[in-house]
Write a protein that holds these residues in place. Structure first.
Motif, PDB file in Angstrom:
ATOM      1  N   ALA A  14       0.835  -1.206   0.000  1.00 17.30           N
ATOM      2  CA  ALA A  14       0.000   0.000   0.000  1.00 17.30           C
ATOM      3  C   ALA A  14       0.868   1.253   0.000  1.00 17.30           C
ATOM      4  N   MET A  15       1.938   1.253   0.788  1.00 17.66           N
ATOM      5  CA  MET A  15       2.819   2.425   0.821  1.00 17.66           C
ATOM      6  C   MET A  15       3.582   2.586  -0.492  1.00 17.66           C
ATOM      7  N   VAL A  34      -5.651   0.682   0.126  1.00 18.76           N
ATOM      8  CA  VAL A  34      -5.829   0.480   1.559  1.00 18.76           C
ATOM      9  C   VAL A  34      -7.203  -0.122   1.840  1.00 18.76           C
ATOM     10  N   GLU A  35      -8.181   0.166   1.013  1.00 24.60           N
ATOM     11  CA  GLU A  35      -9.534  -0.356   1.207  1.00 24.60           C
ATOM     12  C   GLU A  35      -9.576  -1.877   1.157  1.00 24.60           C
ATOM     13  N   GLN A  36      -8.597  -2.506   0.502  1.00 25.47           N
ATOM     14  CA  GLN A  36      -8.557  -3.963   0.454  1.00 25.47           C
ATOM     15  C   GLN A  36      -8.274  -4.565   1.823  1.00 25.47           C
ATOM     16  N   MET A  37      -7.684  -3.792   2.701  1.00 27.11           N
ATOM     17  CA  MET A  37      -7.365  -4.272   4.046  1.00 27.11           C
ATOM     18  C   MET A  37      -8.395  -3.832   5.078  1.00 27.11           C
ATOM     19  N   ALA A  38      -9.403  -3.098   4.680  1.00 26.36           N
ATOM     20  CA  ALA A  38     -10.352  -2.506   5.630  1.00 26.36           C
ATOM     21  C   ALA A  38     -11.050  -3.552   6.495  1.00 26.36           C
ATOM     22  N   ARG A  39     -11.334  -4.706   5.957  1.00 22.93           N
ATOM     23  CA  ARG A  39     -12.021  -5.752   6.730  1.00 22.93           C
ATOM     24  C   ARG A  39     -11.150  -6.265   7.874  1.00 22.93           C
ATOM     25  N   TRP A  40      -9.849  -6.200   7.721  1.00 23.11           N
ATOM     26  CA  TRP A  40      -8.940  -6.824   8.672  1.00 23.11           C
ATOM     27  C   TRP A  40      -8.303  -5.846   9.651  1.00 23.11           C
ATOM     28  N   ILE A  41      -8.621  -4.555   9.535  1.00 24.48           N
ATOM     29  CA  ILE A  41      -8.034  -3.569  10.444  1.00 24.48           C
ATOM     30  C   ILE A  41      -9.130  -2.701  11.048  1.00 24.48           C
ATOM     31  N   ALA A  42      -8.887  -2.213  12.242  1.00 24.06           N
ATOM     32  CA  ALA A  42      -9.848  -1.358  12.950  1.00 24.06           C
ATOM     33  C   ALA A  42      -9.933   0.006  12.264  1.00 24.06           C
ATOM     34  N   PRO A  43     -11.033   0.741  12.440  1.00 24.06           N
ATOM     35  CA  PRO A  43     -11.201   2.039  11.772  1.00 24.06           C
ATOM     36  C   PRO A  43     -10.097   3.048  12.077  1.00 24.06           C
ATOM     37  N   GLY A  49      -5.102   5.893  10.101  1.00 24.14           N
ATOM     38  CA  GLY A  49      -3.669   6.146  10.243  1.00 24.14           C
ATOM     39  C   GLY A  49      -2.871   5.604   9.070  1.00 24.14           C
ATOM     40  N   LEU A  50      -3.219   4.405   8.616  1.00 20.64           N
ATOM     41  CA  LEU A  50      -2.538   3.804   7.471  1.00 20.64           C
ATOM     42  C   LEU A  50      -2.845   4.579   6.192  1.00 20.64           C
ATOM     43  N   LEU A  51      -4.078   5.031   6.041  1.00 18.68           N
ATOM     44  CA  LEU A  51      -4.446   5.829   4.869  1.00 18.68           C
ATOM     45  C   LEU A  51      -3.637   7.117   4.814  1.00 18.68           C
ATOM     46  N   ALA A  52      -3.454   7.791   5.940  1.00 16.36           N
ATOM     47  CA  ALA A  52      -2.654   9.018   5.981  1.00 16.36           C
ATOM     48  C   ALA A  52      -1.207   8.731   5.580  1.00 16.36           C
TER      49      ALA A  52
END
Length: 174
Positions: free
Chosen positions: A80-81, A87-96, A101-104
């Motif tokens: 992703a970086m 990043v949306e592909q990981m949304a199911r597996w990470i908290a909001p 933070g990862l999106l930023a």
């Protein structure tokens, strides 16, 4: 001919339906009534519908093995970086909050690539080591070492049980 059940005839089968609910059904075929468990605001609920309350050992056996998720999350963060994974592909597996933070961080990396005039390229990523432990039931803390070719980086991940699966509640790239 009088019977407590009436028949519904179909060209394929015959189905017997009780005339009134429970009038001709044996007691073993009757569904169990639902129990309502009242809970005050401060007391924990000790009863659930279905299988019952899970103990800490049962909880660990009900959840899947966390290592494949840890390895995939470690690799996916760097993809992703690098700009080759959304990043949306990981949304199911990470908290909001982890997601934001990862999106930023991904947006910052994209801005840095744009300033330098570089395009997104798929990096050669290999997950070297995944070390994890469970300090208590429903929690896994892990360090994933990822080889990026020129350097090795670490991702620290804390997984917690969420709706019968693992979800990253903390994620730090070192």
């Amino acid at each position: 001919m009088s019977s407590p059940a009436r028949s519904i005839h179909d060209s394929r089968s015959t189905l017997a339906v009780p005339a009134t609910p429970g009038s001709s059904m044996p007691a073993s075929a009757m569904p169990a009534p639902l129990r309502v468990v009242e809970k005050t605001h401060n007391e924990p609920c000790t009863e659930t519908f279905g299988a019952g309350v899970l103990t800490s050992d049962e909880l660990l056996h009900e959840l899947p093995n966390p290592e494949p998720l840890l390895r995939n999350l470690g690799r996916s963060v760097f993809e992703a970086m690098a700009g080759v994974r959304e990043v949306e592909q990981m949304a199911r597996w990470i908290a909001p909050d982890v997601f934001s933070g990862l999106l930023a961080r991904v947006q910052h990396a994209a801005r840095a690539r744009r300033i330098r005039g570089r395009s997104a390229r798929r990096p050669m990523i290999e997950t070297k080591t995944c070390l994890w432990q469970s300090p208590r039931a429903g929690v896994v803390e892990a360090t994933v070492l990822v080889d990026l070719g020129l350097r090795v980086r670490a991702v620290v991940i804390r997984l917690e049980a969420f709706r019968g699966r693992w979800r990253a509640e903390k994620l730090h790239v070192l």
